[in-house]
Write a protein that holds these residues in place. Structure first.
Motif, PDB file in Angstrom:
ATOM      1  N   ILE A  34       0.843  -1.203   0.000  1.00 37.41           N
ATOM      2  CA  ILE A  34       0.000   0.000   0.000  1.00 37.41           C
ATOM      3  C   ILE A  34       0.874   1.247   0.000  1.00 37.41           C
ATOM      4  O   ILE A  34       0.633   2.199  -0.749  1.00 37.41           O
ATOM      5  CB  ILE A  34      -0.955   0.000   1.217  1.00 37.41           C
ATOM      6  CG1 ILE A  34      -2.003  -1.123   1.073  1.00 37.41           C
ATOM      7  CG2 ILE A  34      -1.634   1.349   1.375  1.00 37.41           C
ATOM      8  CD1 ILE A  34      -2.890  -1.289   2.287  1.00 37.41           C
ATOM      9  N   ASP A  35       1.921   1.244   0.822  1.00 36.80           N
ATOM     10  CA  ASP A  35       2.834   2.392   0.877  1.00 36.80           C
ATOM     11  C   ASP A  35       3.542   2.601  -0.457  1.00 36.80           C
ATOM     12  O   ASP A  35       3.741   3.745  -0.895  1.00 36.80           O
ATOM     13  CB  ASP A  35       3.873   2.188   1.996  1.00 36.80           C
ATOM     14  CG  ASP A  35       3.266   2.266   3.389  1.00 36.80           C
ATOM     15  OD1 ASP A  35       2.170   2.836   3.515  1.00 36.80           O
ATOM     16  OD2 ASP A  35       3.885   1.745   4.331  1.00 36.80           O
ATOM     17  N   ALA A  36       3.921   1.492  -1.116  1.00 35.55           N
ATOM     18  CA  ALA A  36       4.610   1.593  -2.406  1.00 35.55           C
ATOM     19  C   ALA A  36       3.701   2.227  -3.462  1.00 35.55           C
ATOM     20  O   ALA A  36       4.139   3.055  -4.263  1.00 35.55           O
ATOM     21  CB  ALA A  36       5.073   0.213  -2.869  1.00 35.55           C
ATOM     22  N   VAL A  37       2.425   1.840  -3.448  1.00 34.32           N
ATOM     23  CA  VAL A  37       1.464   2.408  -4.393  1.00 34.32           C
ATOM     24  C   VAL A  37       1.270   3.892  -4.124  1.00 34.32           C
ATOM     25  O   VAL A  37       1.245   4.718  -5.042  1.00 34.32           O
ATOM     26  CB  VAL A  37       0.115   1.660  -4.309  1.00 34.32           C
ATOM     27  CG1 VAL A  37      -0.962   2.386  -5.126  1.00 34.32           C
ATOM     28  CG2 VAL A  37       0.270   0.230  -4.814  1.00 34.32           C
ATOM     29  N   GLN A  38       1.152   4.249  -2.839  1.00 33.63           N
ATOM     30  CA  GLN A  38       0.967   5.656  -2.486  1.00 33.63           C
ATOM     31  C   GLN A  38       2.170   6.493  -2.911  1.00 33.63           C
ATOM     32  O   GLN A  38       2.018   7.653  -3.314  1.00 33.63           O
ATOM     33  CB  GLN A  38       0.743   5.795  -0.972  1.00 33.63           C
ATOM     34  CG  GLN A  38      -0.550   5.174  -0.470  1.00 33.63           C
ATOM     35  CD  GLN A  38      -1.789   5.787  -1.108  1.00 33.63           C
ATOM     36  OE1 GLN A  38      -2.721   5.103  -1.501  1.00 33.63           O
ATOM     37  NE2 GLN A  38      -1.804   7.106  -1.232  1.00 33.63           N
ATOM     38  N   THR A  39       3.364   5.907  -2.850  1.00 31.49           N
ATOM     39  CA  THR A  39       4.575   6.623  -3.268  1.00 31.49           C
ATOM     40  C   THR A  39       4.528   6.939  -4.759  1.00 31.49           C
ATOM     41  O   THR A  39       4.838   8.058  -5.185  1.00 31.49           O
ATOM     42  CB  THR A  39       5.828   5.788  -2.954  1.00 31.49           C
ATOM     43  OG1 THR A  39       5.914   5.581  -1.539  1.00 31.49           O
ATOM     44  CG2 THR A  39       7.088   6.500  -3.427  1.00 31.49           C
TER      45      THR A  39
END
Length: 430
Positions: A295-300
């Motif tokens: 999820i964090d990677a997508v948000q980045t």
């Protein structure tokens, strides 16, 4: 152009467990990437280091171990689960005597295999050229030779300089063509905005199940498979939602941690659909142990393309792969849906997603009961095209009795088109 060792389908994978959590990669993901690229893994070599070795990325002893393994297994390519400097690639290839790829090159290769549309192929080529251009100086020393001989004498530039110039020219040509594609996409978006049609964009980590979900709710036939980057080219479909009307659903390329910046830049036109959407459906593989990191990677990546402020609805997919989880909707303190738990594979919870979508997209809707005389029958076609008819009947005098439900914005647009429409209202309400 490139005088390098021939690549093959049999590989040795190399994974380094670094102390820096930001730079750390997932070994299982490397195996999936290799499989998606059609590579057979002969061996996996792992090691731990506090920081990368400047010459080989791994230590000199581990580099020799890789070389011995390659020789023993007759492997044709070595794939590192990390981004390598051009000098590190060259040093490793000299020692190992076979082709060396880093994580970025592997991802680019997968994208090259998956691209189907002309636009997608141009985007991948642009990313590859940008990546390769930084590796010319160290990776191919044979290019430093001067051109010479009958018919080849000229400006005196080296072959390396010639190839750099050719690459720069090709990059500019591709960029011009992609700018035209972006303008065409902008025209399509402006048309949808004029028609007040909401756009919903599917985003998520690669292999989260976006295309399977897209196919299920739109009855489309987009390629979906249990592999990384199964979808590369964007697909748009129109669908209808109760209390909302027509919407556009866009399936986009999956994201991955440490997605190459050249790739993000090359896919700017495609990712524009994500930035301009009214709502993002962020699909998450709930069975993945690293789902929080995904999820964090997508948000980045969304932040990199300026799409991080678009409202999101989290879709926790693949609940069929996890015990004791049933389809349901999570709501915030105001009762607004924020998460939907479902399985795109089995279809469980799809009805809940449609319900949540309708709630999130429902704008200020207006309902009108109209009595339209026979002479104004053209309105029947207009309302059918807008898919806003709730009920209809005909009176004894031939008038059309119809109840429509649409946004106030759409109604005002129709009234501006013909102010007589107001005279046909029998009853109105929200």
């Amino acid at each position: 152009m490139f005088d390098r060792y021939e690549s093959g389908e049999q590989a040795v994978l190399v994974h380094v467990d670094l102390d820096d959590e930001v730079a750390r990669e997932d070994l299982q993901e490397l195996k999936l990437l290799a499989s998606s690229a059609g590579v057979e893994t002969l061996a996996v070599i792992t090691t731990s280091k506090s920081s990368p070795h400047p010459k080989f990325f791994v230590g000199s002893g581990k580099a020799q171990e890789i070389a011995d393994t390659v020789a023993a297994l007759d492997a044709k390519v070595v794939i590192f689960n990390h981004a390598l400097a051009p000098s590190q690639e060259k040093n490793l290839e000299t020692l190992i005597k076979c082709r060396v790829l880093d994580r970025i090159s592997l991802i680019l290769d997968i994208f090259a295999q998956r691209a189907r549309t002309h636009e997608g192929k141009l985007q991948v080529e642009l990313a590859q050229l940008r990546h390769v251009s930084s590796r010319l100086i160290r990776g191919w020393t044979h290019l430093e030779r001067q051109k010479g001989g009958v018919g080849l004498r000229g400006p005196g530039e080296t072959q390396l300089e010639t190839d750099r110039r050719l690459i720069r020219g090709r990059i500019k040509n591709i960029q011009r063509r992609l700018e035209k594609v972006e303008k065409q996409r902008d025209q399509g978006r402006r048309a949808r905005m004029r028609n007040d049609i909401p756009t919903v964009s599917l985003v998520g980590y690669t292999n989260a199940g976006k295309s399977t979900l897209f196919n299920h709710i739109t009855n489309a036939d987009v390629y979906a498979a249990d592999q990384l980057f199964a979808t590369l080219d964007p697909t748009l479909r129109k669908m209808s939602l109760e209390n909302v009307g027509s919407i556009i659903l866009a399936d986009t390329v999956g994201f991955i941690r440490h997605l190459p910046h050249d790739l993000v830049a090359a896919f700017k036109a495609t990712l524009q659909e994500t930035r301009e959407a009214d709502l993002q459906l962020h699909v998450v593989d709930v069975s993945d142990e690293r789902r929080a990191e995904n999820i964090d990677a997508v948000q980045t990546v969304l932040q990199d393309v300026g799409a991080d402020e678009v409202p999101q609805l989290l879709i926790y997919n693949k609940i069929d792969a996890v015990d004791d989880i049933h389809p349901h909707i999570d709501r915030n303190e105001d009762g607004v849906p924020i998460r939907v738990w479902l399985s795109a594979h089995t279809g469980e919870g799809i009805d809940l997603l449609v319900e949540a979508l309708s709630e999130r997209l429902a704008r200020e809707m207006a309902r009108y009961q109209l009595k339209i005389p026979p002479a104004e029958s053209q309105w029947r076609g207009v309302f059918y095209e807008l898919e806003c008819i709730v009920d209809e009947d005909f009176s004894d005098d031939g008038s059309w009795l119809v109840t429509v439900n649409m946004s106030e914005t759409e109604w005002l647009r129709l009234v501006k088109r013909d102010s007589n429409l107001i005279n046909y209202i029998v009853e109105s309400g929200k």
